[in-house]
Design an enzyme around this catalytic site. Structure first.
Site, PDB file in Angstrom:
ATOM      1  N   GLY A 242     -38.555 -10.840  31.606  1.00 56.28           N
ATOM      2  CA  GLY A 242     -38.469  -9.449  31.183  1.00 56.28           C
ATOM      3  C   GLY A 242     -39.461  -8.500  31.799  1.00 56.28           C
ATOM      4  N   GLU A 276     -40.135 -17.176  32.207  1.00 54.03           N
ATOM      5  CA  GLU A 276     -38.772 -17.135  32.759  1.00 54.03           C
ATOM      6  C   GLU A 276     -38.530 -15.832  33.521  1.00 54.03           C
ATOM      7  OE1 GLU A 276     -36.308 -17.370  29.262  1.00 54.03           O
ATOM      8  OE2 GLU A 276     -36.690 -19.493  28.943  1.00 54.03           O
ATOM      9  N   PRO A 277     -39.337 -15.517  34.511  1.00 58.89           N
ATOM     10  CA  PRO A 277     -39.119 -14.239  35.202  1.00 58.89           C
ATOM     11  C   PRO A 277     -37.883 -14.282  36.092  1.00 58.89           C
ATOM     12  CG  PRO A 277     -40.827 -15.495  36.312  1.00 58.89           C
ATOM     13  CD  PRO A 277     -40.454 -16.279  35.088  1.00 58.89           C
ATOM     14  N   GLY A 278     -37.174 -13.182  36.139  1.00 58.69           N
ATOM     15  CA  GLY A 278     -36.051 -13.030  37.056  1.00 58.69           C
ATOM     16  C   GLY A 278     -36.331 -11.839  37.964  1.00 58.69           C
ATOM     17  N   ARG A 279     -36.134 -10.657  37.379  1.00 58.92           N
ATOM     18  CA  ARG A 279     -36.284  -9.414  38.129  1.00 58.92           C
ATOM     19  C   ARG A 279     -37.628  -9.311  38.880  1.00 58.92           C
ATOM     20  NH1 ARG A 279     -33.517  -4.907  36.490  1.00 58.92           N
ATOM     21  NH2 ARG A 279     -33.310  -5.866  34.448  1.00 58.92           N
ATOM     22  N   TYR A 319     -25.865   0.824  33.912  1.00 61.87           N
ATOM     23  CA  TYR A 319     -27.016   1.257  33.106  1.00 61.87           C
ATOM     24  C   TYR A 319     -27.527   2.632  33.507  1.00 61.87           C
ATOM     25  CZ  TYR A 319     -27.762  -3.922  33.141  1.00 61.87           C
ATOM     26  OH  TYR A 319     -27.653  -5.279  33.089  1.00 61.87           O
ATOM     27  N   CYS A 345     -12.321   3.441  43.211  1.00 61.60           N
ATOM     28  CA  CYS A 345     -11.614   4.493  42.475  1.00 61.60           C
ATOM     29  C   CYS A 345     -12.074   4.575  41.019  1.00 61.60           C
ATOM     30  CB  CYS A 345     -10.117   4.257  42.572  1.00 61.60           C
ATOM     31  SG  CYS A 345      -9.605   4.219  44.285  1.00 61.60           S
TER      32      CYS A 345
HETATM   33  C1  LIG Z   1     -32.144 -12.665  31.825  1.00 60.22           C
HETATM   34  C2  LIG Z   1     -33.106 -13.597  31.216  1.00 60.22           C
HETATM   35  C3  LIG Z   1     -34.368 -13.799  31.796  1.00 60.22           C
HETATM   36  C4  LIG Z   1     -34.849 -13.009  32.982  1.00 60.22           C
HETATM   37  O1  LIG Z   1     -35.060 -11.684  32.663  1.00 60.22           O
HETATM   38  P1  LIG Z   1     -35.761 -10.696  33.720  1.00 60.22           P
HETATM   39  O2  LIG Z   1     -35.801  -9.410  33.021  1.00 60.22           O
HETATM   40  O3  LIG Z   1     -34.900 -10.671  34.924  1.00 60.22           O
HETATM   41  O4  LIG Z   1     -37.116 -11.244  34.013  1.00 60.22           O
HETATM   42  C5  LIG Z   1     -35.197 -14.733  31.228  1.00 60.22           C
HETATM   43  N1  LIG Z   1     -34.821 -15.448  30.138  1.00 60.22           N
HETATM   44  C6  LIG Z   1     -33.621 -15.277  29.560  1.00 60.22           C
HETATM   45  C7  LIG Z   1     -33.268 -16.082  28.371  1.00 60.22           C
HETATM   46  C8  LIG Z   1     -32.726 -14.358  30.069  1.00 60.22           C
HETATM   47  O5  LIG Z   1     -31.540 -14.177  29.469  1.00 60.22           O
END
Ligand SMILES: *Cc1c(COP(=O)(O)O)cnc(C)c1O
Length: 417
Positions: A242, A276-279, A319, A345
């Site tokens: 997050g 759990e980083p993604g972004r 968003y 479209c």
């Molecule tokens: C989407 C998600 C993440 C990653 O979130 P980011 O905002 O991209 O860091 C981590 N844990 C869980 C459970 C998620 O659903």
């Protein structure tokens, strides 16, 4: 160095590391996703270095960008993975990632996905409801294995982000409310088919201050301490993902500052810490390269119609997300204001509104901060083949995913008659 320094201007044109974006467009066409290996490495290393000396694991959230090449690169640098489907588990394995470093999140895991993950030997299931727990117990009983579980709790904290990406409030579908979690822990603790490892939270995405994370962590620490009082000692704390990035003028904490703030709160408690980083690992490591097809002037506004669209990058339509858009080689002419739109479209098909650009038809544009939730949310809407992906490493660039062909668009389809 800031990750987006990997996409910088030199001699009047934008580069990805040491490769002019113009050259990438010539070689691979547009639209095209371009990633910087250096930016990815710096991002994962920032987390792991901040966690040095601690029992910890950074589980990259695959849904941000599940490209095999990116998964492999992060695995090589010690990452584990956070998955939300059997498909993502298959990707981790195909990329050479270690299933023993995988956590499985999500509110709707099927029995088949549970079986697949048990067979693969994942680190743990992040369980989100009582029904899910019962189902997992049943699947585990059938295999004769104990399923490792962690509960995702809902701490009821406002992440102060976009409502669509806020996940830790009572009205969201995610996690078990703290008040109900205790009963689930008791049940799991007494089950022959479950092994309780820990607890986790994930309160939302694109969070730009430490405060909501701290608020949530404090509630969870209190909860763990209370459980310990009942004789249920947890070993693992998953802090979720997050952490936000800068798209425009946001000032999120750096991964190092964020991790340090979390560690300071946890103190000497001996838990294994999961993130759990993604972004924040991939977002600013990628751009979407697109070509300006037409300039269309109406009495109200001017449109820059490009060859990328909402099917390639959905965040603006979904968003109203803001992405920086720059000319790859700005013209020596005074800028004009455009709505940058695609060919799809839908009026929601835009990449940016009211952008000041010095461009002519045929010029290249770069849409910044497109590494996360870009390609992974893309679709074939309007029967548009999905874009290729290119990974740049210094002066080298490698095609890590081919552009889809027209035949790919209807692969698997049958004429009824
Ligand atoms: C989407 C998600 C993440 C990653 O979130 P980011 O905002 O991209 O860091 C981590 N844990 C869980 C459970 C998620 O659903």
């Amino acid at each position: 160095m800031r990750a987006d320094a990997c996409f910088a201007e030199r001699d009047g044109e934008l580069f990805a590391e040491d490769v002019p974006l113009r050259v990438i467009a010539e070689r691979f066409g547009t639209p095209c996703y371009v990633y910087s290996r250096r930016a990815l490495v710096e991002a994962i290393d920032a987390y792991t270095q901040a966690l040095a000396g601690r029992d910890a694991l950074v589980c990259y959230a695959l849904k941000a960008n599940p490209s095999l090449a990116i998964v492999r690169l992060l695995a090589q640098r010690g990452a584990g993975f956070d998955i939300v489907s059997g498909g993502e588990l298959a990707r981790v394995i195909a990329a050479g990632g270690d299933p023993a470093r995988v956590v499985f999140s999500g509110v709707g895991k099927t029995a088949a996905e549970m079986q697949q993950a048990l067979d693969a030997g994942i680190l743990c299931f992040n369980v989100e409801s009582d029904s899910e727990l019962r189902r997992l117990e049943g699947v585990a009983a059938g295999t004769g294995r104990r399923a490792p579980v962690s509960f995702r709790v809902n701490p009821d904290v406002d992440a102060r982000t976009h409502p669509y990406i806020s996940t830790g409030m009572v009205e969201n579908k995610f996690g078990v409310p703290l008040a109900e979690a205790r009963a689930l822990f008791r049940h799991a603790h007494s089950s022959a088919h479950l092994e309780v490892l820990g607890v986790g939270v994930h309160i939302g995405s694109q969070i730009t201050s430490v405060a909501p994370f701290v608020e949530s962590l404090d509630k969870v620490i209190e909860f763990i301490d209370a459980l310990a009082g009942e004789g249920i000692a947890l070993r693992q704390l998953d802090l979720g993902g997050g952490l936000g990035i800068r798209y425009r003028d946001e000032q999120p904490p750096s991964p190092a500052d964020y991790v340090r703030a979390m560690i300071a709160r946890v103190g000497r408690r001996p838990w294994k810490l999961l993130f759990e980083p993604g972004r924040s690992l991939v977002g600013n490591a990628g751009i979407l390269l697109t070509r300006l097809e037409y300039i269309k002037r109406t009495p109200q506004k001017s449109f820059a119609i490009v060859d990328a669209a909402m099917n390639d990058l959905m965040r603006p339509a979904l968003y109203e997300a803001w992405h920086d858009i720059r000319a790859v080689a700005p013209r020596a002419q005074s800028p004009e204001t455009y709505d940058v739109v695609g060919p799809v479209c839908e009026s929601a098909d835009f990449l940016g509104h009211q952008r000041s650009l010095s461009v002519q038809e045929g010029d290249l544009l770069a849409v910044f901060s497109a590494g996360a939730y870009g390609m992974s949310m893309s679709s074939n809407y309007n029967s548009r083949p999905r874009a290729p992906e290119v990974l740049v490493d210094g002066a080298a660039c490698v095609l890590i995913r081919e552009r889809e062909s027209l035949a790919d668009l209807y692969r698997g389809e049958r004429l009824a008659g």
